[in-house]
Scaffold this motif. Structure first.
Motif, short mmCIF file in Angstrom:
data_model
loop_
_atom_site.label_atom_id
_atom_site.label_comp_id
_atom_site.label_asym_id
_atom_site.label_seq_id
_atom_site.Cartn_x
_atom_site.Cartn_y
_atom_site.Cartn_z
N MET A 1 13.35 26.93 32.27
CA MET A 1 14.32 27.61 31.42
C MET A 1 13.84 27.58 29.97
SD MET A 1 17.19 29.26 31.11
CE MET A 1 18.01 28.95 32.68
N ILE A 2 13.98 28.70 29.28
CA ILE A 2 13.62 28.83 27.87
C ILE A 2 14.88 29.13 27.07
CG2 ILE A 2 12.28 30.15 26.19
CD1 ILE A 2 10.37 30.87 28.50
N ALA A 3 15.00 28.50 25.92
CA ALA A 3 16.06 28.85 24.97
C ALA A 3 15.42 29.51 23.76
CB ALA A 3 16.84 27.61 24.55
N PHE A 4 16.10 30.49 23.21
CA PHE A 4 15.59 31.17 22.02
C PHE A 4 16.72 31.27 21.01
CE2 PHE A 4 12.72 33.53 19.58
CZ PHE A 4 11.52 33.68 20.26
N LEU A 5 16.47 30.74 19.82
CA LEU A 5 17.48 30.70 18.77
C LEU A 5 17.06 31.62 17.63
CD1 LEU A 5 17.89 26.80 18.63
CD2 LEU A 5 18.95 28.43 20.22
N GLY A 6 17.93 32.58 17.32
CA GLY A 6 17.64 33.55 16.27
C GLY A 6 17.31 34.90 16.84
N MET A 7 18.31 35.77 16.91
CA MET A 7 18.13 37.08 17.55
C MET A 7 18.03 38.21 16.53
SD MET A 7 17.86 36.59 20.76
CE MET A 7 16.88 35.20 20.22
N GLY A 8 17.15 38.00 15.54
CA GLY A 8 16.83 39.09 14.64
C GLY A 8 15.90 40.07 15.34
N LEU A 9 15.28 40.94 14.57
CA LEU A 9 14.40 41.96 15.16
C LEU A 9 13.25 41.33 15.93
CD1 LEU A 9 14.23 44.50 12.19
CD2 LEU A 9 15.58 44.70 14.29
N LEU A 10 12.67 40.28 15.38
CA LEU A 10 11.54 39.63 16.04
C LEU A 10 12.00 38.83 17.25
CD1 LEU A 10 8.44 39.45 15.49
CD2 LEU A 10 8.90 37.22 14.43
N GLY A 11 13.00 37.97 17.05
CA GLY A 11 13.46 37.11 18.13
C GLY A 11 13.98 37.89 19.32
N SER A 12 14.75 38.93 19.08
CA SER A 12 15.32 39.70 20.19
C SER A 12 14.23 40.37 21.02
CB SER A 12 16.31 40.74 19.66
OG SER A 12 15.68 41.64 18.77
N ASN A 13 13.20 40.85 20.37
CA ASN A 13 12.11 41.49 21.13
C ASN A 13 11.24 40.46 21.83
OD1 ASN A 13 12.97 44.04 20.63
ND2 ASN A 13 11.27 44.64 19.32
N PHE A 14 11.08 39.28 21.24
CA PHE A 14 10.41 38.20 21.96
C PHE A 14 11.16 37.91 23.26
CE2 PHE A 14 8.08 36.13 18.21
CZ PHE A 14 6.82 36.37 18.74
N VAL A 15 12.47 37.84 23.17
CA VAL A 15 13.29 37.55 24.35
C VAL A 15 13.14 38.63 25.41
CG1 VAL A 15 15.68 37.39 25.18
CG2 VAL A 15 14.96 36.12 23.14
N ARG A 16 13.19 39.88 25.00
CA ARG A 16 13.02 40.97 25.96
C ARG A 16 11.67 40.88 26.67
NH1 ARG A 16 14.20 46.50 22.98
NH2 ARG A 16 13.50 47.25 25.03
N ALA A 17 10.63 40.56 25.91
CA ALA A 17 9.29 40.45 26.50
C ALA A 17 9.21 39.28 27.47
CB ALA A 17 8.24 40.31 25.40
N LEU A 18 9.83 38.15 27.11
CA LEU A 18 9.82 37.00 28.00
C LEU A 18 10.55 37.30 29.30
CD1 LEU A 18 10.53 34.18 25.38
CD2 LEU A 18 8.47 34.36 26.79
N ILE A 19 11.67 38.00 29.20
CA ILE A 19 12.43 38.38 30.40
C ILE A 19 11.62 39.34 31.25
CG2 ILE A 19 14.47 39.63 31.20
CD1 ILE A 19 15.95 38.46 28.75
N ASN A 20 10.94 40.27 30.61
CA ASN A 20 10.10 41.22 31.36
C ASN A 20 8.99 40.52 32.13
OD1 ASN A 20 11.58 43.39 30.43
ND2 ASN A 20 10.18 43.89 28.77
N LYS A 21 8.61 39.33 31.67
CA LYS A 21 7.56 38.55 32.36
C LYS A 21 8.14 37.61 33.41
CE LYS A 21 4.14 38.62 28.61
NZ LYS A 21 4.83 39.56 27.70
N GLY A 22 9.45 37.70 33.62
CA GLY A 22 10.08 36.92 34.69
C GLY A 22 10.70 35.62 34.26
N ASN A 23 10.82 35.37 32.95
CA ASN A 23 11.40 34.13 32.46
C ASN A 23 12.93 34.23 32.36
OD1 ASN A 23 8.92 32.49 31.57
ND2 ASN A 23 8.59 34.47 30.58
N SER A 24 13.58 33.11 32.58
CA SER A 24 15.02 33.01 32.33
C SER A 24 15.20 32.51 30.90
CB SER A 24 15.68 32.04 33.31
OG SER A 24 15.55 32.52 34.64
N VAL A 25 15.99 33.22 30.12
CA VAL A 25 16.10 32.90 28.69
C VAL A 25 17.56 32.79 28.28
CG1 VAL A 25 15.39 33.53 26.35
CG2 VAL A 25 13.98 34.24 28.30
N GLN A 26 17.89 31.67 27.63
CA GLN A 26 19.20 31.46 27.04
C GLN A 26 19.09 31.73 25.55
OE1 GLN A 26 20.51 27.97 30.21
NE2 GLN A 26 20.14 27.40 28.09
N VAL A 27 20.03 32.49 25.00
CA VAL A 27 19.89 32.91 23.60
C VAL A 27 21.12 32.55 22.78
CG1 VAL A 27 18.34 34.80 24.21
CG2 VAL A 27 20.79 35.24 24.09
#
Length: 282
Positions: free
Chosen positions: A1-27
């Motif tokens: 499990m990955i957590a990502f804190l900070g959903m600005g332009l950079l963080g939100s797209n990092f999260v989308r990319a991580l999910i596209n690679k099959g990761n579970s992400v808590q934001v």
């Protein structure tokens, strides 16, 4: 499990990319709606940062500055699982990165500062540059997962905080470059030359190709065999300033550069290479 804190332009797209690679992400984000917007892509959003990091082996951060990072991590700390690694992509001070590395290690956690030269589209496409420095065992362990997030991971060695410093150096160049371009375009406006022509000029003649050689020349400390004398560079700089003044077009930085040139000319360096104005930086 990955957590990502900070959903600005950079963080939100990092999260989308991580999910596209099959990761579970808590934001999590201070403005909760920015976190919940990522649920459409498969993220799990939390309004509470402590809850957002629970169960996460890696906690990524993209926040504003040192103070915000320290504040958010302090709030998240009760939810961190033992042994969790904190990977901070925020542009911060070098001292702040060093202190956090030390403080979180003392608390039993790994903190790795990994700032980036990436825009939002790069984060989504996993392209660009990520910078790291510090404990080489930690870096070796996490480089594979960081490499999946970016096109290239650049390791600056075992000095904690050096990656933060290199990020600041890179950003200072971008700020200076943009300010210089603003004055360049102002001069074009004053001379009634279309921006398309300026773009065409730099498309044919790219001064950026000489950047490494220019730094080498400045760092050499030798300025007595000029390719462009300071006196001549100052003369041209005055032509820029006069043309802009005639057209009533303001300039942001060229007047300050002219002042610096004048100081070096007054010291007797008028016939030296114009890069002598950077002598005190070496």
């Amino acid at each position: 499990m990955i957590a990502f804190l900070g959903m600005g332009l950079l963080g939100s797209n990092f999260v989308r990319a991580l999910i596209n690679k099959g990761n579970s992400v808590q934001v999590w984000n201070r403005t909760t709606s920015k976190a919940t917007a990522l649920e459409a892509y498969g993220a799990k959003a939390f309004a509470d940062v402590t809850a957002a990091v629970k169960g996460a082996s890696r906690v990524h951060i993209t926040l504003k500055d040192d103070h915000t990072v320290d504040e958010v991590l302090a709030a998240a700390a009760p939810g961190l699982q033992p042994g969790a690694v904190i990977i901070d992509h925020t542009t911060t001070s070098a001292d702040g990165a060093v202190q956090r590395t030390k403080d979180w290690k003392a608390r039993g956690f790994t903190y790795l500062h990994a700032p980036v030269f990436m825009g939002p589209q790069n984060a989504l496409e996993s392209t660009g540059y990520m910078l790291v420095s510090g404990d080489q065992e930690v870096i070796a362990t996490y480089t594979p997962v960081l490499a999946e997030m970016t096109g290239q991971v650049i390791n600056f060695g075992d000095t904690a905080g050096k990656a933060a410093g290199m990020k600041l150096i890179g950003n200072s160049f971008l700020v200076s470059l943009t300010a210089g371009l603003a004055d360049t375009l102002s001069l074009a406006k004053a001379l009634n030359i279309p921006i398309s022509d300026v773009t065409g000029l730099f498309g044919e003649w790219n001064p950026g190709n000489g950047l490494a050689a220019r730094i080498k020349r400045m760092a050499s400390g030798s300025y007595d065999s000029p390719s462009w004398e300071l006196n001549m560079a100052r003369k041209d700089t005055q032509l820029f300033i006069d043309a802009a003044a005639k057209a009533d077009v303001p300039l942001a930085i060229l007047p300050a550069i002219a002042k610096e040139m004048d100081q070096w000319i007054a010291k007797g360096h008028g016939q030296d290479d114009w890069t002598v104005i950077g002598k005190n930086s070496i």
